[in-house]
Design a protein around this motif. Structure first.
Motif, short mmCIF file in Angstrom:
data_model
loop_
_atom_site.label_atom_id
_atom_site.label_comp_id
_atom_site.label_asym_id
_atom_site.label_seq_id
_atom_site.Cartn_x
_atom_site.Cartn_y
_atom_site.Cartn_z
N ALA A 1 0.78 -1.29 -0.09
CA ALA A 1 -0.13 -0.09 0.07
C ALA A 1 0.78 1.29 -0.24
O ALA A 1 1.91 1.09 0.44
N LYS A 2 0.22 2.30 -0.39
CA LYS A 2 0.89 3.63 -0.47
C LYS A 2 -0.31 4.49 -0.04
O LYS A 2 -1.42 4.67 -0.52
N ASN A 3 -0.05 5.40 1.02
CA ASN A 3 -1.01 6.23 1.47
C ASN A 3 -2.33 5.64 2.05
O ASN A 3 -3.32 6.06 1.66
N GLY A 4 -2.10 4.45 2.32
CA GLY A 4 -3.38 3.83 2.95
C GLY A 4 -4.26 2.78 1.62
O GLY A 4 -5.05 2.41 2.04
N LYS A 5 -3.62 3.10 0.51
CA LYS A 5 -4.47 2.48 -0.66
C LYS A 5 -3.57 1.17 -1.03
O LYS A 5 -2.30 1.45 -1.35
N VAL A 6 -4.24 0.19 -1.52
CA VAL A 6 -3.55 -1.13 -2.01
C VAL A 6 -2.95 -0.97 -3.33
O VAL A 6 -3.88 -0.26 -4.18
N ALA A 7 -1.97 -1.32 -3.40
CA ALA A 7 -1.35 -1.43 -4.96
C ALA A 7 -1.21 -2.93 -5.43
O ALA A 7 -1.18 -3.80 -4.76
N THR A 8 -1.18 -2.93 -6.78
CA THR A 8 -1.16 -4.15 -7.30
C THR A 8 0.00 -4.30 -8.36
O THR A 8 0.57 -3.26 -8.88
N ASP A 9 -0.04 -5.36 -9.19
CA ASP A 9 0.80 -5.41 -10.61
C ASP A 9 2.37 -4.95 -10.30
O ASP A 9 2.74 -4.19 -11.06
N GLY A 10 2.92 -5.71 -9.01
CA GLY A 10 4.41 -5.12 -8.84
C GLY A 10 4.52 -3.70 -8.30
O GLY A 10 5.52 -3.00 -8.59
N TRP A 11 3.36 -3.22 -7.82
CA TRP A 11 3.35 -2.18 -7.20
C TRP A 11 2.97 -0.78 -7.99
O TRP A 11 2.89 0.35 -7.90
N SER A 12 2.78 -1.41 -9.44
CA SER A 12 2.70 -0.27 -10.78
C SER A 12 1.29 0.32 -10.40
O SER A 12 1.05 1.32 -11.39
N LYS A 13 0.36 -0.27 -10.04
CA LYS A 13 -0.98 0.22 -10.09
C LYS A 13 -1.53 0.51 -8.60
O LYS A 13 -1.73 -0.62 -7.80
N LEU A 14 -2.27 1.53 -8.56
CA LEU A 14 -2.96 1.81 -7.08
C LEU A 14 -4.48 1.72 -7.30
O LEU A 14 -5.10 1.85 -8.50
N THR A 15 -5.07 0.84 -6.20
CA THR A 15 -6.37 0.66 -6.31
C THR A 15 -7.05 1.67 -5.24
O THR A 15 -6.61 2.39 -4.60
N GLY A 16 -8.49 1.44 -5.30
CA GLY A 16 -9.12 2.11 -4.23
C GLY A 16 -9.41 1.41 -3.14
O GLY A 16 -10.07 1.86 -2.10
N HIS A 17 -9.02 0.33 -2.93
CA HIS A 17 -9.03 -0.52 -1.57
C HIS A 17 -8.26 0.18 -0.38
O HIS A 17 -7.31 0.42 -0.59
N GLU A 18 -9.17 0.08 0.75
CA GLU A 18 -8.39 0.54 1.88
C GLU A 18 -7.79 -0.73 2.48
O GLU A 18 -8.44 -1.71 2.25
N VAL A 19 -6.54 -0.74 3.15
CA VAL A 19 -5.87 -1.69 3.59
C VAL A 19 -6.63 -2.49 4.80
O VAL A 19 -6.92 -3.70 4.54
N VAL A 20 -7.18 -1.82 5.61
CA VAL A 20 -7.72 -2.73 6.68
C VAL A 20 -9.15 -3.42 6.35
O VAL A 20 -9.24 -4.62 6.68
N ASP A 21 -9.95 -2.65 5.30
CA ASP A 21 -11.09 -3.40 4.69
C ASP A 21 -10.50 -4.63 4.17
O ASP A 21 -11.35 -5.69 4.28
N LEU A 22 -9.86 -4.50 3.42
CA LEU A 22 -9.27 -5.86 2.41
C LEU A 22 -8.84 -6.71 3.41
O LEU A 22 -9.08 -7.96 3.34
#
Length: 249
Positions: A132-153
Motif C-alpha cells: 500500500a501507499k498512503n493507505g491504498k492497496v497497490a497491485t501488479d508489482g506496485w505499479s497500479k494503485l487501487t481504491g481498496h483500503e488496507v484494513v477493509d481488504l
C-alpha cells in the motif's frame, strides 16, 4: 519478533529496488543461493523470496534459482515466496518442491475467489501480501494503485483462513526511512491473524519500535536494503529482538 531476510530475484540475481521501481535496481549478489546460505549462517529463522520478474509478468520467472535456494536451505528453515503466483498448480508445485509458504498479492486483490480456493486447498501455507501507499492497496508489482483500503481488504481476506499478512508500505520500501509503525499496528489491531511488517527498515531503533508492538500482533519484519547496505547488522538486530522477547531490554 522474527527478522526475515529478503532475497529479491531479478534475472537470476539478488537485487533491491527503490519503491518497487524496476528501473531503480541495485545488484547485491549474482549468486542468490550463496546469499540464502549466508543469511542462514547469520541466524535467520525464515527467508523471504520475491520473484520480481514474475510479479511484473504475472507468472513465475526465476523458477530455477528458487529451486536451487530451496534445495540449499529449505531443509534448515522455512522459506516464503511471492511474485507471479496466479493459479493453484503453481502453488502446488512450489509447496511440493519444499517451499513452506506462498504469498499471494495481486491475485488476491483481483481475484478473491482464487485466494479463497488456495486457502482452502493449502491451509496453513497461504500468506497474503498487502502492498500500500498512503493507505491504498497497490497491485501488479506496485505499479497500479487501487481504491481498496488496507484494513477493509485485510478483514475480508482474514475470513478466508489465511496464515498471515505481509504489510508493505511501498512509499518507504528500499528508502531506509523507517518502518511505518502507525499503519502497521493499526492493521495488526484490526485483524486476528499475524502481521509481518515490511518496507523501510533502517536501524535498531526500528527493531525496538517493532518489538514494542509485537503483542498487538506484529510477529516479524522483512529485512531488505538495510542488511545489504550494512546500515543494519542482521545478527545484532535479531539478538536485540530476542532480548526484548526475554524482557532483557
Amino acid at each position: 519478533m522474527q527478522l526475515i531476510p529478503a532475497i529479491d530475484l531479478k534475472d537470476g540475481q539478488c537485487v533491491r529496488l527503490k519503491q518497487g521501481d524496476m528501473d531503480q535496481t541495485t545488484v547485491f549478489s549474482e549468486n542468490p543461493v550463496s546469499m540464502a546460505r549466508y543469511w542462514v549462517e547469520q541466524g535467520a529463522r525464515r527467508l523471504h523470496l520475491v520473484d520480481l520478474n514474475g510479479a511484473f509478468a504475472g507468472k513465475p520467472r526465476n523458477v530455477e534459482t528458487i529451486r536451487e535456494i530451496i534445495e540449499e536451505v529449505g531443509n534448515k528453515i522455512p522459506i516464503q515466496l511471492g511474485g507471479g503466483i496466479r493459479d493453484l498448480a503453481t502453488i502446488e508445485h512450489y509447496l511440493d518442491s519444499g517451499l513452506s509458504y506462498v504469498i499471494i498479492g495481486t491475485a488476491a486483490v483481483k481475484n478473491p475467489g482464487f485466494l479463497m480456493e488456495a486457502s482452502s486447498a493449502f491451509g496453513g501455507h497461504i500468506i497474503v501480501g498487502i502492498d500500500a501507499k498512503n493507505g491504498k492497496v497497490a497491485t501488479d508489482g506496485w505499479s497500479k494503485l487501487t481504491g481498496h483500503e488496507v484494513v477493509d481488504l485485510a478483514r475480508k481476506f482474514e475470513g478466508y483462513g489465511i496464515e498471515s499478512i505481509i504489510y508493505t508500505d511501498i512509499g518507504r520500501d528500499g528508502m531506509l526511512q523507517g518502518i511505518n509503525i502507525d499503519a502497521t499496528v493499526r492493521l495488526a489491531r484490526a485483524v486476528k491473524v499475524p502481521v509481518i511488517a515490511s518496507g523501510g527498515l533502517s536501524n535498531l531503533s526500528d527493531i525496538d519500535a517493532l518489538c514494542a508492538i509485537e503483542e498487538d500482533g506484529v510477529e516479524g519484519v522483512i529485512c531488505g536494503r538495510a542488511i545489504y547496505s550494512g546500515d543494519l547488522v542482521f545478527s545484532d538486530a535479531q539478538a536485540r529482538a530476542d532480548m526484548f522477547s526475554k524482557g532483557e531490554v
